[in-house]
Design an enzyme around this catalytic site. Structure first.
Site, PDB file in Angstrom:
ATOM      1  N   GLY A  12      64.984 111.809 -54.644  1.00 33.76           N
ATOM      2  CA  GLY A  12      64.414 111.888 -55.994  1.00 33.76           C
ATOM      3  C   GLY A  12      63.234 110.960 -56.232  1.00 33.76           C
ATOM      4  O   GLY A  12      62.535 111.094 -57.242  1.00 33.76           O
ATOM      5  N   GLY A  21      45.988 103.494 -45.276  1.00 24.84           N
ATOM      6  CA  GLY A  21      46.498 102.890 -44.051  1.00 24.84           C
ATOM      7  C   GLY A  21      45.778 101.571 -43.808  1.00 24.84           C
ATOM      8  O   GLY A  21      44.614 101.418 -44.177  1.00 24.84           O
ATOM      9  N   THR A  22      46.449 100.618 -43.167  1.00 26.82           N
ATOM     10  CA  THR A  22      45.861  99.269 -43.063  1.00 26.82           C
ATOM     11  C   THR A  22      45.854  98.708 -41.642  1.00 26.82           C
ATOM     12  O   THR A  22      45.591  97.517 -41.448  1.00 26.82           O
ATOM     13  CB  THR A  22      46.606  98.274 -43.988  1.00 26.82           C
ATOM     14  N   ASP A  46      50.234 101.400 -47.112  1.00 28.98           N
ATOM     15  CA  ASP A  46      51.069 101.420 -45.914  1.00 28.98           C
ATOM     16  C   ASP A  46      50.714 100.236 -45.019  1.00 28.98           C
ATOM     17  O   ASP A  46      49.556 100.048 -44.658  1.00 28.98           O
ATOM     18  CB  ASP A  46      50.835 102.730 -45.146  1.00 28.98           C
ATOM     19  N   TYR A  51      50.828  94.900 -37.913  1.00 32.57           N
ATOM     20  CA  TYR A  51      49.416  94.942 -38.312  1.00 32.57           C
ATOM     21  C   TYR A  51      48.895  93.541 -38.643  1.00 32.57           C
ATOM     22  O   TYR A  51      47.690  93.339 -38.757  1.00 32.57           O
ATOM     23  CB  TYR A  51      49.201  95.848 -39.538  1.00 32.57           C
ATOM     24  N   LYS A  80      57.494  98.317 -42.315  1.00 30.57           N
ATOM     25  CA  LYS A  80      58.276  98.859 -41.197  1.00 30.57           C
ATOM     26  C   LYS A  80      59.024  97.783 -40.411  1.00 30.57           C
ATOM     27  O   LYS A  80      58.588  96.632 -40.365  1.00 30.57           O
ATOM     28  CB  LYS A  80      57.342  99.626 -40.241  1.00 30.57           C
ATOM     29  N   HIS A 113      59.773 101.527 -37.169  1.00 26.56           N
ATOM     30  CA  HIS A 113      58.398 101.797 -36.739  1.00 26.56           C
ATOM     31  C   HIS A 113      58.312 102.648 -35.475  1.00 26.56           C
ATOM     32  O   HIS A 113      57.421 103.504 -35.351  1.00 26.56           O
ATOM     33  CB  HIS A 113      57.647 100.475 -36.528  1.00 26.56           C
ATOM     34  N   SER A 213      46.747 108.390 -38.875  1.00 31.47           N
ATOM     35  CA  SER A 213      45.532 108.852 -38.181  1.00 31.47           C
ATOM     36  C   SER A 213      45.169 110.282 -38.597  1.00 31.47           C
ATOM     37  O   SER A 213      44.871 111.122 -37.738  1.00 31.47           O
ATOM     38  CB  SER A 213      45.705 108.784 -36.654  1.00 31.47           C
ATOM     39  N   LEU A 215      42.579 111.398 -39.846  1.00 30.57           N
ATOM     40  CA  LEU A 215      41.170 111.677 -39.549  1.00 30.57           C
ATOM     41  C   LEU A 215      40.849 111.310 -38.103  1.00 30.57           C
ATOM     42  O   LEU A 215      39.697 111.108 -37.737  1.00 30.57           O
ATOM     43  CB  LEU A 215      40.262 110.868 -40.494  1.00 30.57           C
ATOM     44  N   LYS A 271      42.990 105.353 -43.076  1.00 29.39           N
ATOM     45  CA  LYS A 271      42.610 103.940 -43.106  1.00 29.39           C
ATOM     46  C   LYS A 271      41.102 103.823 -43.261  1.00 29.39           C
ATOM     47  O   LYS A 271      40.350 104.503 -42.562  1.00 29.39           O
ATOM     48  CB  LYS A 271      43.072 103.253 -41.816  1.00 29.39           C
TER      49      LYS A 271
END
Length: 329
Positions: A12, A21-22, A46, A51, A80, A113, A213, A215, A271
């Protein structure tokens, strides 16, 4: 103008269909980018411990929350459980460290992850064997880890839980051994790697798909090079069919690629740290792809995986590693 398009999850909760994205951004870059993204209307962010930017993101979120510029309930924060902590006893301490770094009381989505686990040294560096391959911990137990993930929902540390980089078989196995079903599987997904079988299976099981990813990822080339891996990676923005559709709609190739993902019922987390592109990536709701255009993009699938983890040489020795790369047999 905040992103007002959402995907309703199996519990829900509502997840914005476009996030930022980072991965592979410095602290300075990411602080600026998150500031710009929040100003532009992004609410879905995210991140992940691997990272290395949760503290930087936390500083920006605290500034915005303290100033009353955004409410916590309007943000959608994903982080993650890293491959180095993919063990039952590490789940709770790891999310608590992420929450401390993000300066939050809970995350909206917590993902496993990777389906595999890696060994590290006491100083946090990876362990390598004599041949320079990363050492894998083959004792990974998804069901045991998932039982600890479920406790995070019960304790309020995560509103939703899910997985990332899991195959159809791995998700199916989890579904047989869970009290709380995974709400999300975050996978590499774009026109050249559509993973239709996995996507269709997850959708049939009411598990949302998030495309990382979306793109392609030019940054992976740098990451590969640093690990001594040479690979030619495609430029999705240069695909003739994509450029042709973009021209017809007076949009950029990136906007077309993102619209295609959203139109197929998938969440996208492009990202960027570039202000103009950040805004463009969110500006995808004022045009519609025709059925013919969607079909043309669906026909581009080439099964080309950009993030094949070849930069973690040795990971292919883990029994739960299912991708193909130059080091797999």
């Amino acid at each position: 103008m905040a992103c007002t398009k959402f995907l309703t999850l199996n519990n829900g909760e509502k997840m914005p269909v476009i996030g930022i994205g980072t991965w592979q951004a410095s602290d300075e870059e990411i602080e600026t980018a998150i500031d710009v993204a929040l100003s532009a209307g992004y609410r879905h962010i995210d991140t992940a411990p691997v990272y290395g930017n949760e503290k930087a993101i936390g500083r920006v979120l605290k500034r915005w929350l303290d100033a009353g510029k955004v409410k916590r309930e309007d943000l959608y924060i994903v982080t993650k459980l890293p491959p180095i902590a993919n063990r039952p006893h590490e789940v709770e301490p790891t999310i608590k460290q992420s929450l401390a770094d993000l300066q939050l009381d809970y995350v909206d989505m917590y993902l496993v992850h990777t389906p595999f686990t890696l060994f590290i040294n006491p100083d946090g560096s990876f362990q390598f064997d004599d041949e320079g391959r990363i050492k894998v911990d083959k004792s990974t137990d998804h069901a045991a880890v998932w039982a600890e993930m479920e406790k995070l929902v019960e304790s309020g540390l995560a509103k939703s839980i899910g997985v990332s980089n899991f195959s159809k078989e791995q998700v199916a196995r989890l579904l047989k051994n869970c009290k709380i079903r995974p709400a999300n599987n975050q996978i590499e997904h774009h026109v050249y790697l559509q993973q239709r079988d996995l996507v269709d299976f997850c959708k049939a099981e009411n598990i949302a798909i998030t495309a990382y990813s979306p793109l392609g990822s030019k940054g992976i080339a740098k990451f590969n090079a640093a690990a001594g891996v040479e690979r030619d990676l495609p430029d999705l923005m240069d695909i003739p069919e994509v450029k042709q559709i973009a021209e017809a709609h007076k949009k950029t190739p990136a906007q077309v690629l993102l619209r295609w993902i959203i139109d197929t019922g998938v969440v996208a987390i492009p990202k960027s740290t570039n202000e103009a592109r950040l805004k463009q990536n969110l500006d995808v709701f004022d045009f519609q792809l025709s059925a013919e255009e969607v079909a043309k993009l669906c026909a581009l699938d080439k099964n080309i995986r950009i993030c094949d983890f070849s930069f973690f040489r040795g990971v292919e020795q883990h029994p739960e590693f299912t991708f193909k790369n130059q080091f797999t047999n």
